[in-house]
Design an enzyme around this catalytic site. Sequence first.
Site, PDB file in Angstrom:
ATOM      1  N   CYS A  42       0.843  -1.194   0.000  1.00  0.00           N
ATOM      2  CA  CYS A  42       0.000   0.000   0.000  1.00  0.00           C
ATOM      3  C   CYS A  42       0.882   1.249   0.000  1.00  0.00           C
ATOM      4  O   CYS A  42       1.843   1.333   0.763  1.00  0.00           O
ATOM      5  CB  CYS A  42      -0.907  -0.006   1.230  1.00  0.00           C
ATOM      6  SG  CYS A  42      -2.016   1.416   1.262  1.00  0.00           S
ATOM      7  N   CYS A  48     -19.763  -5.454   3.381  1.00  0.00           N
ATOM      8  CA  CYS A  48     -19.036  -4.253   3.804  1.00  0.00           C
ATOM      9  C   CYS A  48     -17.724  -4.263   3.038  1.00  0.00           C
ATOM     10  O   CYS A  48     -17.146  -5.342   2.825  1.00  0.00           O
ATOM     11  CB  CYS A  48     -18.767  -4.318   5.313  1.00  0.00           C
ATOM     12  SG  CYS A  48     -17.740  -2.980   5.911  1.00  0.00           S
ATOM     13  N   CYS A 106     -16.869  -8.544   5.438  1.00  0.00           N
ATOM     14  CA  CYS A 106     -16.177  -7.279   5.153  1.00  0.00           C
ATOM     15  C   CYS A 106     -14.909  -7.550   4.350  1.00  0.00           C
ATOM     16  O   CYS A 106     -14.061  -8.329   4.787  1.00  0.00           O
ATOM     17  CB  CYS A 106     -15.751  -6.595   6.438  1.00  0.00           C
ATOM     18  SG  CYS A 106     -17.077  -6.331   7.574  1.00  0.00           S
ATOM     19  N   CYS A 125       0.337   0.141  10.315  1.00  0.00           N
ATOM     20  CA  CYS A 125      -0.187  -0.863   9.385  1.00  0.00           C
ATOM     21  C   CYS A 125       0.870  -1.779   8.755  1.00  0.00           C
ATOM     22  O   CYS A 125       1.816  -1.307   8.114  1.00  0.00           O
ATOM     23  CB  CYS A 125      -0.980  -0.175   8.282  1.00  0.00           C
ATOM     24  SG  CYS A 125      -1.798  -1.383   7.207  1.00  0.00           S
TER      25      CYS A 125
HETATM   26  N1  SAM Z   1      -6.625   0.725   3.002  1.00  0.00           N
HETATM   27  C1  SAM Z   1      -7.912   1.042   3.480  1.00  0.00           C
HETATM   28  C2  SAM Z   1      -7.901   2.188   4.453  1.00  0.00           C
HETATM   29  O1  SAM Z   1      -6.939   2.404   5.152  1.00  0.00           O
HETATM   30  O2  SAM Z   1      -8.933   2.876   4.526  1.00  0.00           O
HETATM   31  C3  SAM Z   1      -8.650  -0.143   4.068  1.00  0.00           C
HETATM   32  C4  SAM Z   1      -7.932  -1.159   4.908  1.00  0.00           C
HETATM   33  S1  SAM Z   1      -7.198  -0.561   6.434  1.00  0.00           S
HETATM   34  C5  SAM Z   1      -6.209  -1.927   6.906  1.00  0.00           C
HETATM   35  C6  SAM Z   1      -8.578  -0.523   7.563  1.00  0.00           C
HETATM   36  C7  SAM Z   1      -8.337  -0.074   8.983  1.00  0.00           C
HETATM   37  O3  SAM Z   1      -7.700  -1.101   9.720  1.00  0.00           O
HETATM   38  C8  SAM Z   1      -7.456   1.123   9.212  1.00  0.00           C
HETATM   39  O4  SAM Z   1      -8.100   2.333   9.005  1.00  0.00           O
HETATM   40  C9  SAM Z   1      -7.078   0.975  10.680  1.00  0.00           C
HETATM   41  O5  SAM Z   1      -7.987   1.670  11.493  1.00  0.00           O
HETATM   42  C10 SAM Z   1      -7.191  -0.544  10.903  1.00  0.00           C
HETATM   43  N2  SAM Z   1      -5.867  -1.128  11.200  1.00  0.00           N
HETATM   44  C11 SAM Z   1      -4.871  -1.331  10.319  1.00  0.00           C
HETATM   45  N3  SAM Z   1      -3.781  -1.867  10.922  1.00  0.00           N
HETATM   46  C12 SAM Z   1      -4.106  -1.993  12.233  1.00  0.00           C
HETATM   47  C13 SAM Z   1      -3.392  -2.456  13.365  1.00  0.00           C
HETATM   48  N4  SAM Z   1      -2.140  -2.871  13.288  1.00  0.00           N
HETATM   49  N5  SAM Z   1      -4.031  -2.462  14.558  1.00  0.00           N
HETATM   50  C14 SAM Z   1      -5.307  -2.018  14.650  1.00  0.00           C
HETATM   51  N6  SAM Z   1      -6.022  -1.563  13.614  1.00  0.00           N
HETATM   52  C15 SAM Z   1      -5.430  -1.526  12.414  1.00  0.00           C
HETATM   53 FE1  SF4 Z   2      -2.795   1.258   3.371  1.00  0.00          FE
HETATM   54 FE2  SF4 Z   2      -2.804   0.118   5.735  1.00  0.00          FE
HETATM   55 FE3  SF4 Z   2      -3.055   2.744   5.574  1.00  0.00          FE
HETATM   56 FE4  SF4 Z   2      -5.089   1.128   4.725  1.00  0.00          FE
HETATM   57  S1  SF4 Z   2      -4.325   1.357   6.809  1.00  0.00           S
HETATM   58  S2  SF4 Z   2      -4.240   2.934   3.693  1.00  0.00           S
HETATM   59  S3  SF4 Z   2      -3.885  -0.592   3.955  1.00  0.00           S
HETATM   60  S4  SF4 Z   2      -1.256   1.541   4.949  1.00  0.00           S
END
Ligand code: SAM
Ligand code: SF4
Length: 334
Positions: free
Chosen positions: A57, A132, A101, A64
């Site tokens: 990403c 979702c 989802c 993340c």
């Molecule tokens: N890329 C898209 C975005 O960021 O909108 C969708 C997927 S993203 C992984 C969805 C959500 O997962 C993020 O907004 C964050 O709140 C949550 N998330 C990601 N990594 C995480 C982590 N290590 N611990 C807790 N929540 C996490």
């Molecule tokens: Fe990309 Fe992870 Fe951020 Fe979603 S939360 S935009 S997957 S880096």
Amino acid sequence: MSTTVTVRHDWQLDEIEQLLALPFNELLFRAHSLHRQIFNPNEVQISSLLSIKTGSCPEDCSYCPQSAHYNTELEKERLLAVTEVIEAARQAKANGATRFCMGAAWRNPTDKNLDQVIDMIEAVHAEGLETCVTLGMLTAQQASKLKQAGLDYYNHNLDTSPEFYGEIISTRTYEDRLKTLEHVRDADIHVCSGGIVGMGESPTDRAGLLQQLANLPKHPDSVPINMLVQVKGTPLYGQAPLDPIEFVRIVAAARILMPKSHVRLSAGRTEMSESTQALCFFAGANSIFYGEKLLTTDNPTTQTDQALFSKLGIAAQQPKPLQSCQLDKTANSS
Ligand code: SAM
Ligand code: SF4
Ligand code: DTB
């Protein structure tokens, strides 16, 4: 169940800080009393997650594992085929999930991506599951295309307070996130939006996140409260974990601020004791992510969750027929 509960959109930061600082029993009593005025306290909504496109990403979200900016040894995957998605959706349904989802590691979907995801949404619906997706930023046109495809929910988190946000993400702004939520809301798709705690934010930042969510023009239908899952290689790895009692307080405050929303006890349950989870359900959490994986990290096994639900006398909430969902929407907007 009463429907006379007031839904406010004018919460002040100090009011929320005072709520969070109440004696624990007082806070839980208030949250639980309100919770059972609106919801059956023994029912929890169950969603399963699938990562349909994993890793690489371009965004730099410091929590993340899927960001291309960090080396997390994650196995990257291209967009899954619809057949793979159907198989996972069937499995989720057989295990007891009612909503499926799908998450993609994109900054935003291209129009071609969107068409591919729409095929997935239609296929998952055909399996008898609510749908979702969480695909990053959306334009108004893309949101309305998803609505036409029959999408039920769009997840897009605010993540943290506007003040702390810059410490966590530099590649998109808080305003960008609010705009996407506006597009989803205007397209009349149910909004799922929440945040993450345990990222080193202050108590005021946690109150600030709740204030942003509670003062949106319409409360999100679903509010995921994630405890940071620490992944080696991400900048937030090694953070001091948040005290579980503090976590329960946040869930209780979310319940009080957004009384008609589903509050989801989201990421971080693998590290959480049964007692903490039970307190969260008492405090008003009434939704979980269910199934052995979140997107890329572990979640409790279905057997573990079934055993916990059985101990607590909790049953899976069945989705409402479309008509009553629409009635709810009218009740929630004030
Ligand atoms: N890329 C898209 C975005 O960021 O909108 C969708 C997927 S993203 C992984 C969805 C959500 O997962 C993020 O907004 C964050 O709140 C949550 N998330 C990601 N990594 C995480 C982590 N290590 N611990 C807790 N929540 C996490
Ligand atoms: Fe990309 Fe992870 Fe951020 Fe979603 S939360 S935009 S997957 S880096
Ligand atoms: C949300 O608020 N939490 C979920 C879902 N929405 C998409 C994601 C949690 C991801 C945890 C880290 C991972 O498994 O990659």
